[in-house]
Design a protein around this motif. Sequence first.
Motif, mmCIF file in Angstrom:
data_model
loop_
_atom_site.group_PDB
_atom_site.id
_atom_site.type_symbol
_atom_site.label_atom_id
_atom_site.label_comp_id
_atom_site.label_asym_id
_atom_site.label_seq_id
_atom_site.Cartn_x
_atom_site.Cartn_y
_atom_site.Cartn_z
ATOM 1 N N ASP A 64 0.867 -1.168 0.000
ATOM 2 C CA ASP A 64 0.000 0.000 0.000
ATOM 3 C C ASP A 64 0.905 1.219 0.000
ATOM 4 O OD1 ASP A 64 0.937 0.315 2.589
ATOM 5 O OD2 ASP A 64 -0.886 -0.428 3.533
ATOM 6 N N ARG A 65 0.357 2.382 0.432
ATOM 7 C CA ARG A 65 1.125 3.616 0.315
ATOM 8 C C ARG A 65 2.416 3.582 1.122
ATOM 9 N NH1 ARG A 65 -1.444 9.276 2.236
ATOM 10 N NH2 ARG A 65 -1.048 8.361 4.284
ATOM 11 N N GLN A 66 2.452 2.863 2.228
ATOM 12 C CA GLN A 66 3.603 2.916 3.124
ATOM 13 C C GLN A 66 4.328 1.586 3.262
ATOM 14 O OE1 GLN A 66 1.352 4.489 6.492
ATOM 15 N NE2 GLN A 66 2.536 6.362 6.357
ATOM 16 N N ARG A 67 3.898 0.575 2.538
ATOM 17 C CA ARG A 67 4.519 -0.739 2.698
ATOM 18 C C ARG A 67 4.944 -1.272 1.339
ATOM 19 N NH1 ARG A 67 -0.077 -3.721 6.134
ATOM 20 N NH2 ARG A 67 -1.346 -2.529 4.688
ATOM 21 N N VAL A 68 6.140 -1.872 1.294
ATOM 22 C CA VAL A 68 6.647 -2.439 0.054
ATOM 23 C C VAL A 68 7.441 -3.696 0.383
ATOM 24 C CG1 VAL A 68 8.709 -0.983 0.101
ATOM 25 C CG2 VAL A 68 7.942 -1.971 -2.058
ATOM 26 N N LEU A 69 7.240 -4.726 -0.397
ATOM 27 C CA LEU A 69 7.984 -5.976 -0.233
ATOM 28 C C LEU A 69 9.154 -5.939 -1.202
ATOM 29 C CD1 LEU A 69 8.155 -8.730 1.125
ATOM 30 C CD2 LEU A 69 6.693 -9.635 -0.668
ATOM 31 N N SER A 70 10.377 -5.735 -0.669
ATOM 32 C CA SER A 70 11.561 -5.549 -1.505
ATOM 33 C C SER A 70 12.310 -6.866 -1.642
ATOM 34 C CB SER A 70 12.479 -4.481 -0.888
ATOM 35 O OG SER A 70 13.660 -4.367 -1.635
ATOM 36 N N LEU A 71 12.281 -7.441 -2.859
ATOM 37 C CA LEU A 71 13.028 -8.668 -3.130
ATOM 38 C C LEU A 71 14.478 -8.383 -3.488
ATOM 39 C CD1 LEU A 71 10.323 -10.597 -5.182
ATOM 40 C CD2 LEU A 71 10.799 -10.711 -2.745
ATOM 41 N N GLY A 72 14.837 -7.096 -3.627
ATOM 42 C CA GLY A 72 16.233 -6.736 -3.898
ATOM 43 C C GLY A 72 17.168 -7.077 -2.755
ATOM 44 N N ALA A 73 16.611 -7.347 -1.562
ATOM 45 C CA ALA A 73 17.468 -7.740 -0.439
ATOM 46 C C ALA A 73 18.217 -9.030 -0.744
ATOM 47 C CB ALA A 73 16.614 -7.911 0.819
ATOM 48 N N THR A 74 17.662 -9.858 -1.640
ATOM 49 C CA THR A 74 18.354 -11.095 -2.016
ATOM 50 C C THR A 74 19.729 -10.796 -2.603
ATOM 51 O OG1 THR A 74 16.244 -12.178 -2.466
ATOM 52 C CG2 THR A 74 18.202 -13.146 -3.464
ATOM 53 N N ILE A 75 19.815 -9.816 -3.515
ATOM 54 C CA ILE A 75 21.096 -9.456 -4.141
ATOM 55 C C ILE A 75 22.044 -8.859 -3.110
ATOM 56 C CG2 ILE A 75 22.136 -8.259 -6.087
ATOM 57 C CD1 ILE A 75 20.065 -10.384 -6.832
ATOM 58 N N THR A 76 21.491 -8.093 -2.156
ATOM 59 C CA THR A 76 22.334 -7.558 -1.078
ATOM 60 C C THR A 76 22.975 -8.687 -0.276
ATOM 61 O OG1 THR A 76 20.899 -5.618 -0.893
ATOM 62 C CG2 THR A 76 22.330 -6.096 0.983
ATOM 63 N N PHE A 77 22.185 -9.689 0.069
ATOM 64 C CA PHE A 77 22.708 -10.812 0.855
ATOM 65 C C PHE A 77 23.711 -11.634 0.043
ATOM 66 C CE2 PHE A 77 18.472 -10.836 3.378
ATOM 67 C CZ PHE A 77 18.921 -9.777 4.138
ATOM 68 N N VAL A 78 23.465 -11.817 -1.252
ATOM 69 C CA VAL A 78 24.421 -12.539 -2.097
ATOM 70 C C VAL A 78 25.750 -11.789 -2.140
ATOM 71 C CG1 VAL A 78 24.922 -13.236 -4.470
ATOM 72 C CG2 VAL A 78 22.671 -13.687 -3.477
ATOM 73 N N THR A 79 25.694 -10.478 -2.291
ATOM 74 C CA THR A 79 26.915 -9.667 -2.324
ATOM 75 C C THR A 79 27.671 -9.771 -1.008
ATOM 76 O OG1 THR A 79 25.781 -8.134 -3.808
ATOM 77 C CG2 THR A 79 27.809 -7.356 -2.793
ATOM 78 N N PHE A 80 26.963 -9.725 0.103
ATOM 79 C CA PHE A 80 27.618 -9.861 1.405
ATOM 80 C C PHE A 80 28.306 -11.222 1.533
ATOM 81 C CE2 PHE A 80 26.877 -11.910 5.582
ATOM 82 C CZ PHE A 80 27.878 -11.272 6.302
ATOM 83 N N LEU A 81 27.616 -12.283 1.159
ATOM 84 C CA LEU A 81 28.196 -13.624 1.300
ATOM 85 C C LEU A 81 29.356 -13.853 0.335
ATOM 86 C CD1 LEU A 81 24.912 -15.728 1.682
ATOM 87 C CD2 LEU A 81 26.519 -15.093 3.487
#
Length: 674
Positions: A64-81
Motif C-alpha cells: 500500500d502507500r507505506q509498505r513495500v515488499l523488496s526482493l532486492g534484499a536477495t542481491i544484497t545478501f548474495v553480495t555480502f556472502l
Amino acid sequence: MPTRATSRTAMSPAAHWFRILIGIIGLGLTLLAAIPLQFNQPLVLVVLALLMLAADLWLAIPIDRQRVLSLGATITFVTFLQFGAAAAAVLQIATFVLGQGLRRLLPGAQSYSGIFVLFNAGQLGLCGLCGGALVYLLTGTPLWSAPPQPLSALLLYSSAYLLANIALTTIATWLRFGWSEVRTTLWPNISLWTAISFAFSAPIALFVVSVETPTSFIVDVLVAFSLLVVLSYVVRLTLRYQEANRELRALNEISQRLAASLDLNDLFPAIYESVRMVMPVDMFFIGLLSDDHTEIDVPYLIENEELLAPRRYAVEGSLSEEVLRAQQPVLFDAETVRAHRKGFGQPHLHPAAAMFTPLQVGSQVIGLMSAQSLQPQRYTEQHLQLFAAIGRMAGVAINNARLFAREKAVQRSRDEFVSLVAHELKNPLAALMGHIQLLERRLRSDEEKLRRPVQVILEQGERMSRLVEDLLDLSRADTGRLPLHIQRLDMLTLIRNVVEQQHTLSRAHQLRVEHPERLPLLQGDVHRLTQVLQNLLSNAIKYSPQGGPITVRVAVHGREAPLWPRRLRKAIAAAELWVVVAVEDRGIGVPPEHLQRIFDRFYRAPNIAQLDIAGTGLGLSVVESLVRAHGGVVWAESVWGEGSTFFFALPVPPHEALAYQQALEQQPLPQSQA
C-alpha cells in the motif's frame, strides 16, 4: 530497506536535520569502509549491481502507500556472502542512487526529494555496516571479506541489518509524525513487511552461494533472479486476488449501507465513508446538476475531514464539464487539477490528483462525485474503476432518496389539504345536520311524504360526518397529533358492548363472541378502540350482503405463537404477551393479489365495484392508524368468495402480563364461548 516518502505534514527542523545527519554519516562511513576493498571480480559485481537495480525498479511489490515488499534484499545478501559487508553497502548505495535517477524517466513512477534520497542512501550504508560489524565481532570476519560460514554469518548480518533499519526508521518517523504513527503504522506494518522481505530473500541468497554446480557464479545469480521474478509474479497475483476479495466485500457492504438510507442528510456522509473504506481521500464532494445542466450544486463537500458549506459553480470551464460530456470516470493529474481549482474548496489546499465519476440513473446523468488527494500520482486505474462502481451505486441511491423526498412532500401537501378541507367542512356540516334534525322533529304526522326525503338527507349527512371524522383522524395520526386518552380497560367488556350495538343495526347477521374466561387488562383509549371494532364489524356486515355469521374471537398469544405473519415478527417482539382480536365473516372475500393493499387509503378491491357496494376505502386505513397509535399491529386473511378475517393485536403491559400469568398459574380456566 528504503522507506516510503509521505507529505502529510511539513517536516520539522529536527526531522529535517536528523535525515541529513544520517545521510552524511552513512555515506561517509561506507566510503571509509570501501577503501580497503579490492574488486577482483568486476564482471560479477556489475551483474549484481544490474540485478539489484532491476529488482528495485521492477520486482519491488507495493503493498500500500507505506509498505513495500523488496526482493532486492536477495542481491544484497548474495553480495555480502560473496564479497563482504562493505561491498554490499557500496553496491546498495550506488544502485539506490542510480535507481532514483532512473525513476524520473519511467512513466508513472514516483520520484522522491533530495532529502529522502540522502537519508535512505545513508540508512542503507549504516544498516549494512551494522550487520558487518556484528559479524566481525562474533566471527572475526572483516567488513571487506566474504564470511567462511555463510549460514551463521547471514543470520547475524540480516538480524543486525533489520534492527538497525527499524531503529533509524522509528526515530525518523517519530521526529516527523509523532509516537502514535510509530505505534500504529511503522511497527505493525512497515517493519513487518521488511522482515517478510528478509525471510524471502535470505534462503534464496544462501542457495546461490551454497549450491555447487558446473556453471559459473553469474549463471547461479541469474537463476536466482529468475526465481525472484517468478516469486514476485506469484506474490503480486496473490495480493491482487486478496485485494479483489476485499473490494467485493467492501462493495457489498457499501451497497447495503447505501440501500438502507433514503435521507440525503444521512446518505451523503455514508457515500463519503464508503469511499474512504477503500481508498485514501483528502478532499471529496458530491455535485448535483441543475435542471438546465449549466450549474453544479454541491451540497456535500469535505476537505481534510472538515465539512464545508454547500456551494454552486458553473459547469462550463470546470473539470466537471469534461466528465459530464464523456459520461465516463476520469482521472486527472496535478497540473490539470490545479489549473481548474477555482470551482470549489479552500484556496490554500492544492490537490495533486483527482478522480471524477458521473452519477447516473440509467442513461441520465444527475450529478458527479470527486475524490482528491494532496499527493501526486496517488490514484491508479484500479482506484478509478472502484470509484466508478461506488458512483453507480451512489447515483441510484441519491435518485431514490430524492424521489422519496418528493413523494413525502407530495404526501405532506396532500395530507395538509385533506386536513384543511375536512376542518372547513366540519362546521357547515354540523350546522346543516342540526337544522335537518330540527326539521325532522317539526314535521307533522300528515307530512309523511316529506319525512322520507328528510331522513335520506339526515342519513347522508351522518355519512358525510363520519367521512370527515375519518379524514381528520388519518391526518392527526400522520402528524402524530392523534389525541389518545389512555386508561386501564377490559377488552372483553368493550367487545361485548360494541357487538350488542352492531347487532341492533343488522338483524340479517348472526354476531357472536368467542373468548376465554380471563383476559389481561390493557392500556388504551376506550373511544378509539371502540371505533376500531365498530369499523371492522361494519366492514364485515357491509361485505357480507347475504347475511350469515360474523364471529369476534379474542385470545391471548405470546410473541412466539405461530399465528403472526412473517412481516410483523419484528414488531411483535416488542411485548411478551398480546391480546389478539379477530373479526371473521363469510362474505365475498378479497382476491389474494389485493390483500396487501386493503389497508391503503381510498383503496377498494376490484371485486367490490362489481357488487355496487358503497364506500370510501377509508375505514380500514383508520383502523390501522388507530391500532398503530396504541403500539399494536393489524393484518388480514381472506379466501376469495368464502370470507375474510381481520386481526388486530394490542400489547399487554408488563405488569398486567405478570398479573395475568400469576392468575393462570393459580387457577387455569377452560375456553368458553358466548
